[in-house]
Scaffold this active site. Structure first.
Site, PDB file in Angstrom:
ATOM      1  N   ALA A  24       0.777  -1.511  -0.029  1.00 53.89           N
ATOM      2  CA  ALA A  24      -0.082   0.108   0.128  1.00 53.89           C
ATOM      3  C   ALA A  24       1.021   1.183  -0.076  1.00 53.89           C
ATOM      4  O   ALA A  24       0.573   2.218  -0.418  1.00 53.89           O
ATOM      5  CB  ALA A  24      -0.784   0.073   1.242  1.00 53.89           C
ATOM      6  N   GLN A 105       0.490  -6.452  -3.710  1.00 50.70           N
ATOM      7  CA  GLN A 105      -0.494  -6.727  -2.753  1.00 50.70           C
ATOM      8  C   GLN A 105      -1.493  -5.775  -2.955  1.00 50.70           C
ATOM      9  O   GLN A 105      -2.555  -5.793  -2.518  1.00 50.70           O
ATOM     10  CB  GLN A 105       0.156  -6.452  -1.227  1.00 50.70           C
ATOM     11  CG  GLN A 105       1.447  -7.550  -1.090  1.00 50.70           C
ATOM     12  CD  GLN A 105       1.806  -7.214   0.262  1.00 50.70           C
ATOM     13  OE1 GLN A 105       1.339  -7.584   1.674  1.00 50.70           O
ATOM     14  NE2 GLN A 105       2.997  -6.423   0.532  1.00 50.70           N
ATOM     15  N   HIS A 123      -3.440  -9.929  -4.565  1.00 47.51           N
ATOM     16  CA  HIS A 123      -4.679  -9.794  -3.765  1.00 47.51           C
ATOM     17  C   HIS A 123      -5.834  -9.496  -4.794  1.00 47.51           C
ATOM     18  O   HIS A 123      -6.965  -8.852  -4.223  1.00 47.51           O
ATOM     19  CB  HIS A 123      -4.674  -8.695  -2.597  1.00 47.51           C
ATOM     20  CG  HIS A 123      -3.784  -9.181  -1.525  1.00 47.51           C
ATOM     21  ND1 HIS A 123      -3.192  -8.413  -0.696  1.00 47.51           N
ATOM     22  CD2 HIS A 123      -3.334 -10.461  -1.120  1.00 47.51           C
ATOM     23  CE1 HIS A 123      -2.227  -9.310   0.263  1.00 47.51           C
ATOM     24  NE2 HIS A 123      -2.633 -10.472  -0.016  1.00 47.51           N
ATOM     25  N   THR A 193       5.445  -1.653   2.249  1.00 52.93           N
ATOM     26  CA  THR A 193       4.545  -2.792   2.646  1.00 52.93           C
ATOM     27  C   THR A 193       5.278  -3.132   4.125  1.00 52.93           C
ATOM     28  O   THR A 193       6.474  -2.995   4.575  1.00 52.93           O
ATOM     29  CB  THR A 193       4.755  -4.124   1.885  1.00 52.93           C
ATOM     30  OG1 THR A 193       4.282  -5.088   2.749  1.00 52.93           O
ATOM     31  CG2 THR A 193       6.219  -4.453   1.663  1.00 52.93           C
ATOM     32  N   SER A 194       4.246  -3.105   5.160  1.00 52.79           N
ATOM     33  CA  SER A 194       4.540  -3.540   6.666  1.00 52.79           C
ATOM     34  C   SER A 194       4.958  -5.215   6.759  1.00 52.79           C
ATOM     35  O   SER A 194       5.509  -5.298   7.855  1.00 52.79           O
ATOM     36  CB  SER A 194       3.551  -3.324   7.387  1.00 52.79           C
ATOM     37  OG  SER A 194       2.489  -3.968   7.031  1.00 52.79           O
ATOM     38  N   ASN A 216      10.899   1.835   2.577  1.00 51.67           N
ATOM     39  CA  ASN A 216       9.803   1.974   3.300  1.00 51.67           C
ATOM     40  C   ASN A 216       9.960   3.318   4.065  1.00 51.67           C
ATOM     41  O   ASN A 216      10.937   3.560   4.571  1.00 51.67           O
ATOM     42  CB  ASN A 216       9.602   0.958   4.279  1.00 51.67           C
ATOM     43  CG  ASN A 216       8.126   0.457   4.348  1.00 51.67           C
ATOM     44  OD1 ASN A 216       7.503   0.172   3.464  1.00 51.67           O
ATOM     45  ND2 ASN A 216       7.659   0.672   5.493  1.00 51.67           N
TER      46      ASN A 216
HETATM   47  P1  NAD Z   1       0.390  -1.586   5.176  1.00 51.87           P
HETATM   48  O1  NAD Z   1      -0.462  -0.311   5.263  1.00 51.87           O
HETATM   49  O2  NAD Z   1       0.240  -2.653   6.293  1.00 51.87           O
HETATM   50  O3  NAD Z   1       1.856  -0.854   5.143  1.00 51.87           O
HETATM   51  C1  NAD Z   1       2.325   0.060   4.367  1.00 51.87           C
HETATM   52  C2  NAD Z   1       3.695   0.447   4.737  1.00 51.87           C
HETATM   53  O4  NAD Z   1       4.040   1.446   3.617  1.00 51.87           O
HETATM   54  C3  NAD Z   1       3.929   1.098   6.004  1.00 51.87           C
HETATM   55  O5  NAD Z   1       5.054   0.451   6.533  1.00 51.87           O
HETATM   56  C4  NAD Z   1       4.268   2.572   5.715  1.00 51.87           C
HETATM   57  O6  NAD Z   1       4.976   3.151   6.549  1.00 51.87           O
HETATM   58  C5  NAD Z   1       4.850   2.505   4.413  1.00 51.87           C
HETATM   59  N1  NAD Z   1       4.449   3.748   3.568  1.00 51.87           N
HETATM   60  C6  NAD Z   1       3.599   4.458   3.404  1.00 51.87           C
HETATM   61  N2  NAD Z   1       3.569   5.702   2.723  1.00 51.87           N
HETATM   62  C7  NAD Z   1       5.117   5.212   1.856  1.00 51.87           C
HETATM   63  C8  NAD Z   1       5.700   5.822   1.034  1.00 51.87           C
HETATM   64  N3  NAD Z   1       5.295   6.879   0.391  1.00 51.87           N
HETATM   65  N4  NAD Z   1       6.722   5.371   0.571  1.00 51.87           N
HETATM   66  C9  NAD Z   1       7.384   4.195   1.161  1.00 51.87           C
HETATM   67  N5  NAD Z   1       6.739   3.830   2.187  1.00 51.87           N
HETATM   68  C10 NAD Z   1       5.405   4.112   2.702  1.00 51.87           C
HETATM   69  O7  NAD Z   1       0.259  -2.156   3.796  1.00 51.87           O
HETATM   70  P2  NAD Z   1       0.616  -3.622   3.073  1.00 51.87           P
HETATM   71  O8  NAD Z   1       1.694  -4.302   3.583  1.00 51.87           O
HETATM   72  O9  NAD Z   1       0.483  -3.482   1.890  1.00 51.87           O
HETATM   73  O10 NAD Z   1      -0.667  -4.282   3.568  1.00 51.87           O
HETATM   74  C11 NAD Z   1      -1.988  -3.752   3.441  1.00 51.87           C
HETATM   75  C12 NAD Z   1      -3.116  -4.706   2.969  1.00 51.87           C
HETATM   76  O11 NAD Z   1      -4.089  -4.036   2.317  1.00 51.87           O
HETATM   77  C13 NAD Z   1      -2.547  -5.312   1.641  1.00 51.87           C
HETATM   78  O12 NAD Z   1      -2.699  -6.626   1.606  1.00 51.87           O
HETATM   79  C14 NAD Z   1      -3.254  -4.636   0.570  1.00 51.87           C
HETATM   80  O13 NAD Z   1      -3.619  -5.389  -0.375  1.00 51.87           O
HETATM   81  C15 NAD Z   1      -4.220  -3.813   0.852  1.00 51.87           C
HETATM   82  N6  NAD Z   1      -4.439  -2.333   0.741  1.00 51.87           N
HETATM   83  C16 NAD Z   1      -4.175  -2.000  -0.486  1.00 51.87           C
HETATM   84  C17 NAD Z   1      -4.200  -0.555  -1.012  1.00 51.87           C
HETATM   85  C18 NAD Z   1      -3.982  -0.444  -2.504  1.00 51.87           C
HETATM   86  O14 NAD Z   1      -4.451  -0.982  -3.206  1.00 51.87           O
HETATM   87  N7  NAD Z   1      -3.474   1.062  -2.532  1.00 51.87           N
HETATM   88  C19 NAD Z   1      -4.405   0.414   0.021  1.00 51.87           C
HETATM   89  C20 NAD Z   1      -4.558  -0.004   1.437  1.00 51.87           C
HETATM   90  C21 NAD Z   1      -4.502  -1.420   1.620  1.00 51.87           C
END
Ligand code: NAD
Length: 248
Positions: A24, A105, A123, A193-194, A216
């Site tokens: 995300a 993801q 996903h 991604t976390s 990240n």
């Molecule tokens: P997460 O929200 O758990 O983690 C996001 C990570 O990205 C965090 O550690 C944050 O610090 C970091 N981050 C935020 N902005 C950033 C940037 N500009 N540059 C670098 N790092 C940055 O996300 P995840 O691990 O992808 O898990 C979330 C789940 O929810 C996934 O399965 C995903 O499918 C879904 N999701 C998708 C979207 C989307 O499609 N855009 C949005 C929200 C959630």
């Protein structure tokens, strides 16, 4: 920081097969909140609070379809979002002759909009819909909302987003393709991604190549020995790398 960019560019130069493993965070600079900000909803009618994971689970969709669609429309409307420099970086890299695969993801379609041709969606994709009962692809132009806010096709069948909800299995073919691409890569770039959502997060462990990089915004558990880990906004970082090292 300059040194980080130089090292990153050097690794790219030495790699032919590159996989971007994105979450995300790569889309926050396109205005889509990451998961933490999207989590949770309070339903005034039932007086209950639901966690972010609950609201994106198959059980929630089955039990509270109206709440599911309300929450989804509020947090996951990708129609106005445009790809940012992070998405564009990997599409442009492809044009230089590198073999680039994006394993994402995300469900926002932004890697595809940027022009990446090999995108593996772990996903699914929230810009597509499918019928709830029979999993037939639904034509977006034909979907409408009923009075309760539930998406329906012209036959009145419920249309759900074509994504993997909590409690559902990932697509087998996508998992196999992701494992193969990561296992064959010289360079793995893990972005935004976390690394907390499983099984997706476990895919980085298929990597056997020489260059693993983490970009990240916040520190995350480094489950892989990264040669380079940069705490940064990925879009801004990648835009500068492109300009300084590849954009000539
Ligand atoms: P997460 O929200 O758990 O983690 C996001 C990570 O990205 C965090 O550690 C944050 O610090 C970091 N981050 C935020 N902005 C950033 C940037 N500009 N540059 C670098 N790092 C940055 O996300 P995840 O691990 O992808 O898990 C979330 C789940 O929810 C996934 O399965 C995903 O499918 C879904 N999701 C998708 C979207 C989307 O499609 N855009 C949005 C929200 C959630």
């Amino acid at each position: 920081m300059h040194n980080d960019k130089e090292r990153f560019a050097e690794m790219i130069r030495h790699s032919q097969r590159i996989v971007a493993f994105t979450g995300a965070g790569i889309s926050t600079e396109s205005g889509i909140p990451d998961f933490r900000s999207a989590g949770g909803m309070f339903d005034r009618l039932s007086g209950r609070h639901f966690s972010g994971e609950e609201t994106l689970s198959i059980g929630f969709l089955e039990t509270y379809p109206e709440l599911f669609f309300r929450n989804y429309a509020e947090h996951f409307d990708f129609t106005q979002a445009l790809p940012n420099a992070g998405h564009r970086f990997f599409a442009a890299l492809e044009q230089t002759g590198k073999e680039v695969t994006v394993v994402t993801q995300n469900i926002d379609n932004l890697h595809q909009s940027a022009g990446s041709s090999d995108v593996i969606e772990l996903h699914g994709n929230g810009t597509r819909g499918r019928t709830f009962e029979t999993a037939e692809p639904a034509d977006a132009a034909q979907i409408s909302m009923d009075a309760a806010g539930i998406q329906r096709d012209p036959q009145g069948r419920m249309v759900r987003p074509d994504i993997v909800l909590y409690g559902e299995m990932l697509n087998e073919e996508a998992m196999e393709r992701a494992a193969t691409a990561i296992g064959a890569a010289d360079m793995l770039v893990v972005i935004g991604t976390s690394l907390a959502v499983y099984p997706a997060a476990s895919f980085v462990h298929y990597f056997k190549g020489p260059y693993a990089v983490l970009l990240n915004r916040t520190p995350v558990p480094q489950s892989l020995p990264f040669q380079l880990a940069v705490q940064t906004d990925a879009g801004a970082f990648l835009a500068e790398v492109w300009q300084e090292f590849f954009g000539k």
